[in-house]
Design an enzyme around this catalytic site. Structure first.
Site, mmCIF file in Angstrom:
data_model
loop_
_atom_site.group_PDB
_atom_site.id
_atom_site.type_symbol
_atom_site.label_atom_id
_atom_site.label_comp_id
_atom_site.label_asym_id
_atom_site.label_seq_id
_atom_site.Cartn_x
_atom_site.Cartn_y
_atom_site.Cartn_z
ATOM 1 N N HIS A 182 45.493 46.523 40.005
ATOM 2 C CA HIS A 182 45.241 45.279 40.748
ATOM 3 C C HIS A 182 45.178 45.652 42.240
ATOM 4 O O HIS A 182 46.139 45.454 42.984
ATOM 5 C CB HIS A 182 46.309 44.239 40.415
ATOM 6 C CG HIS A 182 46.297 43.860 38.962
ATOM 7 N ND1 HIS A 182 45.318 43.044 38.429
ATOM 8 C CD2 HIS A 182 47.071 44.237 37.928
ATOM 9 C CE1 HIS A 182 45.523 42.906 37.125
ATOM 10 N NE2 HIS A 182 46.573 43.628 36.789
ATOM 11 N N GLY A 224 51.461 36.215 40.665
ATOM 12 C CA GLY A 224 51.222 34.816 40.964
ATOM 13 C C GLY A 224 51.638 33.869 39.850
ATOM 14 O O GLY A 224 51.665 32.654 40.054
ATOM 15 N N ARG A 259 48.418 32.640 28.867
ATOM 16 C CA ARG A 259 47.796 32.543 30.200
ATOM 17 C C ARG A 259 46.281 32.684 30.138
ATOM 18 O O ARG A 259 45.603 32.566 31.156
ATOM 19 C CB ARG A 259 48.363 33.622 31.132
ATOM 20 C CG ARG A 259 49.825 33.453 31.449
ATOM 21 C CD ARG A 259 50.390 34.710 32.058
ATOM 22 N NE ARG A 259 50.377 35.822 31.101
ATOM 23 C CZ ARG A 259 50.742 37.073 31.388
ATOM 24 N NH1 ARG A 259 51.145 37.374 32.607
ATOM 25 N NH2 ARG A 259 50.705 38.021 30.471
ATOM 26 N N HIS A 307 42.654 42.227 28.145
ATOM 27 C CA HIS A 307 44.104 42.122 28.237
ATOM 28 C C HIS A 307 44.595 41.493 26.933
ATOM 29 O O HIS A 307 44.238 40.352 26.627
ATOM 30 C CB HIS A 307 44.472 41.241 29.441
ATOM 31 C CG HIS A 307 45.851 40.658 29.391
ATOM 32 N ND1 HIS A 307 46.896 41.122 30.164
ATOM 33 C CD2 HIS A 307 46.366 39.640 28.654
ATOM 34 C CE1 HIS A 307 47.972 40.417 29.908
ATOM 35 N NE2 HIS A 307 47.691 39.514 28.995
ATOM 36 N N HIS A 363 47.181 47.276 27.015
ATOM 37 C CA HIS A 363 48.568 46.865 26.707
ATOM 38 C C HIS A 363 48.861 47.032 25.211
ATOM 39 O O HIS A 363 49.679 46.290 24.653
ATOM 40 C CB HIS A 363 48.846 45.408 27.133
ATOM 41 C CG HIS A 363 48.377 45.040 28.503
ATOM 42 N ND1 HIS A 363 48.517 45.870 29.589
ATOM 43 C CD2 HIS A 363 47.750 43.922 28.977
ATOM 44 C CE1 HIS A 363 48.006 45.282 30.667
ATOM 45 N NE2 HIS A 363 47.518 44.104 30.316
ATOM 46 N N ASP A 368 48.329 49.619 35.346
ATOM 47 C CA ASP A 368 48.436 48.178 35.634
ATOM 48 C C ASP A 368 49.103 47.965 36.998
ATOM 49 O O ASP A 368 49.805 46.975 37.211
ATOM 50 C CB ASP A 368 49.207 47.464 34.518
ATOM 51 C CG ASP A 368 48.922 45.972 34.438
ATOM 52 O OD1 ASP A 368 48.021 45.492 35.157
ATOM 53 O OD2 ASP A 368 49.618 45.277 33.666
HETATM 54 ZN ZN ZN Z 1 46.840 42.688 31.613
#
Ligand code: ZN
Length: 380
Positions: free
Chosen positions: A64, A70, A164, A196, A225, A286
């Site tokens: 990232h 967040g 999410r 993801h 992941h 990550d």
């Molecule tokens: Zn991820």
């Protein structure tokens, strides 16, 4: 700039033994048991490796770059990656992605951070999209993004099996993969779709459905992941047996391990012991993702930030704690991810490859020197 690295124990990732490596204009120009630099001494930078291990710079499939997090409110947003942190950690090629937050984070900002890293000699790319479906893009079209913006090389990380995520349908994911594939073909890119995979029990079921119902090659997807749980790791084994590639995350926190995460080096050991094709496994950090710590009642205690140094640490752990041969562990952080992303000059030590190299202490595998696009940083 001409550089001669002499007496290095080279892993390309395959072991080549003690070699001299000659670098010209940011590329590897020659590899031989002895290279005689007479006649060009005046303009030559010499590095005596003295038997240290020389490996390709690490390729990190998920960072990232512009900050992440967040999900715990604005206070949980994390900072952007610093170039020195990547260089110290031996990561010379980075794939930047947004994450959950595509509202306060933007592709413009992500690309700006990637290009700033490139100014330090790093090779940083970015992905279109975010967790969300329908996609958020730069031009309004994933295909246009890939064709028209040179440093956008794929899409993701798109969230599945996660509260999410946007709960995309198989048809929606198939359309995204098709656009990524064709956009990639037109631009000479892999157009890889980084997925993801959250902790939902369905795991890879949706991706399996896409590949069985639509004309999408399994290699178009890179699910990450996969070491989140034993159950997902088992699904990952089946995925590789069908010809798919998988990615393990190296930045597990203690709390995540307690909740079922398998440290990446251990997961790699389990996969190889089960006969999984090692060329189908990659690892990524990550980095800059938020790792929230909760108490037993679910109250937020604090937030850790996933570290880019976890990639090298997982590689070293695979070698030292799980007795995986160095070249086998090395390709999961170099050659394999470079191939997953279609980066032909990355992840290998060979003539014509970019001069992204690391000198490692033979005993500890700690980084002594990082070379990125031919530029040298010494950490001794
Ligand atoms: Zn991820």
């Amino acid at each position: 700039m001409l550089t001669l690295i002499s007496r290095a124990d080279v892993y390309a990732p395959a072991p080549l033994g003690l070699c001299d490596v000659f670098i010209a204009d940011g590329r590897i120009a020659a590899i031989a048991s002895h290279i005689d630099p007479r006649g060009i001494d005046d303009c030559l930078q010499r590095i005596d490796a003295d038997g240290a291990v020389l490996v390709p710079g690490l390729v990190d499939s998920l960072v990232h770059l512009s900050g992440g997090g967040g999900e715990g409110g604005f206070v949980s947003r994390t900072a952007p990656l610093l170039a020195e942190d990547a260089l110290r950690a031996g990561v010379t090629t980075l794939i930047g992605a947004l994450g959950t937050d595509d509202v306060t984070r933007s592709h413009a900002d992500l690309l700006a951070h990637a290009r700033a890293l490139c100014a330090h000699g790093l090779s940083a790319y970015a992905l279109s999209g975010s967790y969300r479906v329908p996609l958020c893009t730069v031009t309004g079209s994933l295909r246009d993004d890939l064709v028209l913006i040179a440093d956008l090389i794929g899409v993701g990380e798109i969230a599945i099996a996660d509260h999410r995520g946007s709960q995309p349908s198989a048809a929606e994911l198939a359309r995204i993969a098709a656009d990524a594939r064709v956009g990639g073909m037109l631009a000479g890119k892999a157009g890889t779709v980084l997925i993801h995979v959250g902790d939902g029990s369905e795991g890879l079921a949706l991706l399996q459905q896409v590949c069985s119902q639509f004309e999408v090659p399994i290699s178009q997807f890179l699910p990450t992941h996969i070491n989140r749980s034993v159950g997902l790791l088992k699904q990952g084994v089946a995925w590789t047996r069908q010809g798919g590639n998988i990615d393990l995350t190296t930045s597990s926190s203690e709390q995540l391990v307690a909740a079922g995460d398998i440290p990446a080096a251990q997961a790699l050991s389990i996969l190889l012991a089960q006969g999984t094709d090692g060329s189908r496994i990659g690892m990524s950090s990550d980095a800059q993702a938020s790792l929230p710590n909760f108490d037993r009642n679910g109250h937020l205690l604090g937030i850790d930030i996933a570290a880019i140094g976890s990639l090298l640490a997982a590689f070293a752990s695979a070698v030292h704690e799980h007795a995986i041969p160095l070249s086998e562990a090395l390709r999961t952080v170099t050659e394999n991810p470079a191939r997953f992303w279609g980066l032909a000059r990355k992840g290998r030590i060979e003539v014509g490859a970019d001069a992204d190299l690391l000198l490692l202490d033979p005993a500890t595998l700690q980084v002594q020197m990082t070379m990125a696009s031919g530029r040298v940083w010494s950490w001794l």
